[in-house]
Design an enzyme around this catalytic site. Sequence first.
Site, PDB file in Angstrom:
ATOM      1  CB  CYS A  20     -12.043  -5.846   4.893  1.00 19.15           C
ATOM      2  SG  CYS A  20     -11.581  -6.870   3.512  1.00 19.15           S
TER       3      CYS A  20
ATOM      4  CE  LYS B  89      -3.797  -2.228   2.489  1.00 19.37           C
ATOM      5  NZ  LYS B  89      -4.936  -2.290   1.575  1.00 19.37           N
TER       6      LYS B  89
HETATM    7  N1  PMP Z   1      -6.061  -2.423   7.681  1.00 18.31           N
HETATM    8  C1  PMP Z   1      -6.517  -1.524   6.808  1.00 18.31           C
HETATM    9  C2  PMP Z   1      -7.033  -0.209   7.304  1.00 18.31           C
HETATM   10  C3  PMP Z   1      -6.502  -1.832   5.444  1.00 18.31           C
HETATM   11  O1  PMP Z   1      -6.966  -0.944   4.572  1.00 18.31           O
HETATM   12  C4  PMP Z   1      -6.006  -3.083   5.022  1.00 18.31           C
HETATM   13  C5  PMP Z   1      -5.999  -3.468   3.554  1.00 18.31           C
HETATM   14  N2  PMP Z   1      -7.192  -3.228   2.890  1.00 18.31           N
HETATM   15  C6  PMP Z   1      -5.526  -3.973   5.983  1.00 18.31           C
HETATM   16  C7  PMP Z   1      -5.570  -3.597   7.287  1.00 18.31           C
HETATM   17  C8  PMP Z   1      -4.981  -5.314   5.606  1.00 18.31           C
HETATM   18  O2  PMP Z   1      -3.797  -5.187   4.893  1.00 18.31           O
HETATM   19  P1  PMP Z   1      -3.145  -6.474   4.200  1.00 18.31           P
HETATM   20  O3  PMP Z   1      -4.224  -7.081   3.372  1.00 18.31           O
HETATM   21  O4  PMP Z   1      -2.040  -5.902   3.371  1.00 18.31           O
HETATM   22  O5  PMP Z   1      -2.664  -7.367   5.284  1.00 18.31           O
END
Ligand code: PMP
Length: 411
Positions: free
Chosen positions: A364, A224
Amino acid sequence: MQSINTVRADFPFLTQTMNGHPLIYLDNAATTQKPWPVLQALRQYYTQENVNVHRGGYARAAATTAEYEGVRMQVARLINASSAREIVFTKGTTEALNWAAFGGAVSLKPQDEILVTVMEHHSNLVPWQILAARTGAVLRFVELTTAGTLDWVDFQRKLSTRTRVVAVSAASNVLGTVNPVAAIARTAHEVGALVVVDAAQAIGHMPVDVQKWGADFVAFSGHKMLGPTGIGVLWGQRAVLERMHPLEYGGEMISAVTRNETTFKEVPWCFEGGTQNIAGVIGLGKAIRYLEQQGIATIQAREQRLAARLAAGLRALPQVTVYGPVSGEQRNGVVAFNVGSLHAHDVATVLDAQGTAVRAGHHCAQVLMDHLGVPGTVRASVAFYNTTAEVDALITQVERTEAFFKKHGMG
Ligand code: PMP
């Protein structure tokens, strides 16, 4: 920052078309694109530098190990950690938060409380839910204000001497809300709670200073912040990391092994069992260098400007609801919205047909969707390499979508 055209030339992904239109990539909260220096570093690693680290008695192994450990120092500088030994490489935010929850840095007993917020991503919610179920601890939620910010009064009301953990995102992946992490950590520490920060949507988008924040753990993902997938970071206060036990046992993380007993390497190497994502670490280093060359504060200002323009343009459309705070200071580059009663997926499909990539769904964050009273939203998220023209194009496309469905008696 360099001119926008120079910046965009560094991101080959952006030159594509999608469904016959120039691609407008506005799904940066899901993952950011990678600049040439990161892509070239991955190629260089696999073609010239591919050896394992922390082993191998030859020059190339020593050089790659030095590069790997150099990135740990780069990460430490980026987030102003007091030592590179507070940096643990993980697969990403999810793994980092799971280690924070299940690594034993906090031990819970029945009726202890874990405080999270309604805006948490499942990554910073589900591990705590499971930990609560296993220990008999109680999971409590800080509510949000009608503006979509953390309700400070509710936070203070729910924080008590029973609170053992406060887990909060630095920035929401839906509302765009930026939370006052330093104030949260200071207040939570007054009751002796462990403070865990999900910085997935903050890192690379705003200055992150873990010493100013004063939390115990901070988690983020490389993908990210212009880096490769499969690499992330768990930062922990040294004393907190010393209390944590590894979650994986095996090669590389040991100091000595006999038939009956093993001693482990020191923090942070005891957490990095097995062959690590070396290419990912090296790519992450190049991503950090790229971000720093552009300037994190400059990136933040540009993304806030683009997001403010987008949010204002969408808010001006009669049928569109934009979620999250209005003010630029408390926002990052994420703008979630709905168009009348249209399903978010339908809107995203219409935008897709015009070459625009946005995300639709619950992001999510189903607890947040419940709170908003919607099954999902459309989410556009900008990066510094997006243009004003792209943002304006999205506003026009949404306006046309609105008109199209209205004409056909929908929405
Ligand atoms: N926390 C937040 C606020 C996120 O936006 C995300 C990714 N969408 C995650 C956690 C999880 O990150 P990752 O899938 O790279 O482990």
